[in-house]
Design an enzyme around this catalytic site. Structure first.
Site, PDB file in Angstrom:
ATOM      1  CB  ALA A 251      -0.994   0.017   1.163  1.00  0.00           C
ATOM      2  CB  ALA A 252       4.392   2.027  -0.782  1.00  0.00           C
ATOM      3  N   GLY A 253       1.984   2.591  -2.632  1.00  0.00           N
ATOM      4  CA  GLY A 253       1.408   3.326  -3.765  1.00  0.00           C
ATOM      5  C   GLY A 253       0.092   3.998  -3.381  1.00  0.00           C
ATOM      6  CG  ASP A 254      -3.085   1.649  -2.229  1.00  0.00           C
ATOM      7  OD1 ASP A 254      -3.193   1.813  -3.453  1.00  0.00           O
ATOM      8  OD2 ASP A 254      -3.166   0.535  -1.675  1.00  0.00           O
TER       9      ASP A 254
HETATM   10  P1  ATP Z   1       2.194  -0.845  -3.779  1.00  0.00           P
HETATM   11  O1  ATP Z   1       1.683  -1.633  -4.957  1.00  0.00           O
HETATM   12  O2  ATP Z   1       3.135  -1.624  -2.910  1.00  0.00           O
HETATM   13  O3  ATP Z   1       1.131  -0.160  -3.040  1.00  0.00           O
HETATM   14  P2  ATP Z   1       3.371   0.750  -5.845  1.00  0.00           P
HETATM   15  O4  ATP Z   1       4.093  -0.359  -6.522  1.00  0.00           O
HETATM   16  O5  ATP Z   1       2.112   1.256  -6.460  1.00  0.00           O
HETATM   17  O6  ATP Z   1       3.108   0.337  -4.346  1.00  0.00           O
HETATM   18  P3  ATP Z   1       5.852   2.082  -5.382  1.00  0.00           P
HETATM   19  O7  ATP Z   1       6.509   2.711  -6.539  1.00  0.00           O
HETATM   20  O8  ATP Z   1       6.402   0.811  -4.869  1.00  0.00           O
HETATM   21  O9  ATP Z   1       4.291   1.989  -5.699  1.00  0.00           O
HETATM   22  O10 ATP Z   1       5.835   3.098  -4.164  1.00  0.00           O
HETATM   23  C1  ATP Z   1       5.122   4.311  -4.221  1.00  0.00           C
HETATM   24  C2  ATP Z   1       5.939   5.379  -3.552  1.00  0.00           C
HETATM   25  O11 ATP Z   1       6.199   4.990  -2.203  1.00  0.00           O
HETATM   26  C3  ATP Z   1       7.308   5.605  -4.179  1.00  0.00           C
HETATM   27  O12 ATP Z   1       7.226   6.523  -5.260  1.00  0.00           O
HETATM   28  C4  ATP Z   1       8.105   6.144  -2.991  1.00  0.00           C
HETATM   29  O13 ATP Z   1       7.873   7.539  -2.829  1.00  0.00           O
HETATM   30  C5  ATP Z   1       7.486   5.404  -1.804  1.00  0.00           C
HETATM   31  N1  ATP Z   1       8.266   4.206  -1.462  1.00  0.00           N
HETATM   32  C6  ATP Z   1       8.081   2.945  -1.915  1.00  0.00           C
HETATM   33  N2  ATP Z   1       9.008   2.113  -1.409  1.00  0.00           N
HETATM   34  C7  ATP Z   1       9.797   2.858  -0.608  1.00  0.00           C
HETATM   35  C8  ATP Z   1      10.944   2.581   0.210  1.00  0.00           C
HETATM   36  N3  ATP Z   1      11.477   1.347   0.309  1.00  0.00           N
HETATM   37  N4  ATP Z   1      11.478   3.615   0.900  1.00  0.00           N
HETATM   38  C9  ATP Z   1      10.963   4.877   0.829  1.00  0.00           C
HETATM   39  N5  ATP Z   1       9.887   5.188   0.084  1.00  0.00           N
HETATM   40  C10 ATP Z   1       9.311   4.208  -0.637  1.00  0.00           C
HETATM   41  O1  RIB Z   2      -2.181  -1.764  -2.696  1.00  0.00           O
HETATM   42  C1  RIB Z   2      -2.228  -2.670  -1.626  1.00  0.00           C
HETATM   43  C2  RIB Z   2      -3.543  -3.414  -1.635  1.00  0.00           C
HETATM   44  O2  RIB Z   2      -3.618  -4.231  -2.766  1.00  0.00           O
HETATM   45  C3  RIB Z   2      -3.742  -4.344  -0.461  1.00  0.00           C
HETATM   46  O3  RIB Z   2      -4.312  -3.719   0.657  1.00  0.00           O
HETATM   47  C4  RIB Z   2      -4.618  -5.436  -1.054  1.00  0.00           C
HETATM   48  O4  RIB Z   2      -5.917  -5.459  -0.549  1.00  0.00           O
HETATM   49  C5  RIB Z   2      -4.611  -5.199  -2.556  1.00  0.00           C
HETATM   50  O5  RIB Z   2      -5.796  -4.626  -2.964  1.00  0.00           O
END
Ligand code: ATP
Ligand code: RIB
Length: 322
Positions: A251-254
């Site tokens: 959920a980093a992306g969220d």
């Molecule tokens: P997820 O699918 O896990 O929710 P995502 O793949 O959509 O995430 P990421 O690019 O992995 O998105 O992460 C989104 C943002 O979170 C990045 O642009 C960055 O700012 C932050 N982030 C992700 N991972 C890290 C990390 N290891 N350390 C610091 N910031 C991070």
């Molecule tokens: O982005 C993270 C989310 O992806 C999780 O909470 C899971 O429910 C899936 O939807």
């Protein structure tokens, strides 16, 4: 009165196994922990924006099982308006997640009730959709519903940010209606069906291709490398991620999308909103789980202060003319 952020998307219960690493195909390993967390890309974005102190309404579905009641309560306790969360016949959405020691994960989502979020249900939510200041969507609901939303957004001149996750190809007509698209690297590959070279040059080329598809603004999420912004106005910027010890990147992306939307709604520039979003996401990766990992506005302010970023200065980053 502030116009709300309205999130149209999925609501899941996350079943999370912590292990030393993600198992390979056909492999059995012993895990270290098991937890359930409230999740779903839509609900995560809604909760994150609400915890940052912004008014948020959620449009989505839960099932008529025990999880459904808990998921709705979770949203309400975080301050999300659930007037347009429907309870439908059948199971709530679930996500089976494995996380490794370095914070990495893999996820299988079973949409359940989210798969029944039809355009008809969006018609019933027209009152709140029309009031929205910003619409946020992802791809854990039927594509025809996202398409309906994009047409609605265009008709009513409301900005729409699509997180194209999970990865899939999208019709050009839909891409053209988006104000922002925010893919990560895997999603970018899937959208463009092209491999780009590693590093900034490849990311710039990918962002440019997305602009060529007709999206107005592109924000590529690059994990611990940060993010890259490309807009029709010939600006491209890469904003580095904050350096933190990641324990769970789920959920980093969220977290990022919610922070970015809140920043823009508060009138911050695109770059400042992306820095704010990077801080929200960085804090979230230092904590386990999806929704429980989302920080409050005060926590983000403290984090930015500790990292010497104040609202007075606009830091400068790589900027290239297209
Ligand atoms: P997820 O699918 O896990 O929710 P995502 O793949 O959509 O995430 P990421 O690019 O992995 O998105 O992460 C989104 C943002 O979170 C990045 O642009 C960055 O700012 C932050 N982030 C992700 N991972 C890290 C990390 N290891 N350390 C610091 N910031 C991070
Ligand atoms: O982005 C993270 C989310 O992806 C999780 O909470 C899971 O429910 C899936 O939807």
């Amino acid at each position: 009165m502030r116009k709300p952020i309205v999130v149209v998307g999925s609501i899941n219960l996350d079943l999370v196994v912590g292990a030393d690493r993600i198992p390979q195909v056909g492999e059995t390993i012993i895990g270290n922990s098991f937890n359930t967390f409230y999740g779903g890309k839509g609900a995560n974005q809604a909760v994150a924006a609400a915890k940052l102190g912004y008014p948020v309404s959620m449009v989505g579905n839960v099932g008529n099982d025990a999880f459904g009641t808990q998921l709705r309560d979770g949203l309400e306790n975080a301050g999300v308006d659930t007037t347009y969360v429907n309870t439908v016949e059948g199971a709530s959405g679930v996500a089976l997640i494995t996380t490794g020691r370095r914070g990495e994960n893999n996820i299988v989502v079973v949409p359940g009730a989210n798969g029944q979020l039809t355009p008809k249900l969006l018609e019933k939510a027209a009152t709140i959709l029309e009031r929205a200041g910003f619409l946020l969507a992802q791809l854990e609901i039927p594509l025809e519903t996202v398409d309906y939303l994009a047409q609605f957004a265009e008709r009513h001149d409301i900005p729409l940010m699509l997180d194209p996750a999970p990865a899939r190809e999208l019709p050009t007509a839909l891409l053209r209606r988006l104000t922002w698209i925010t893919p990560n690297e895997t999603e970018t590959l899937e959208l463009l069906k092209t491999n780009f070279e590693n590093g900034d040059q490849g990311s710039y080329a990918a962002a440019e291709r997305l602009l060529d598809c007709g999206v107005k603004n592109v924000l590529l999420k690059l994990g611990s490398r940060g993010c890259l912004i490309a807009q029709g106005t010939l600006v491209k910027e890469r904003i580095p991620a904050f350096s933190v010890d990641a324990v769970d990147t789920t959920a980093a992306g969220d977290a990022f999308n919610a922070g970015f939307a809140v920043g823009l709604m508060r009138g911050s520039t695109v770059v400042r909103s992306a820095i704010f979003a990077s801080a929200v996401a960085a804090i979230s990766v230092t904590r386990p789980g999806a929704q429980p990992s989302m920080p409050t506005g005060n926590e983000v302010d403290r984090f930015l202060e500790q990292h010497s970023i104040t609202t007075a200065q606009e830091p400068s980053y790589t900027r290239q003319a297209r």
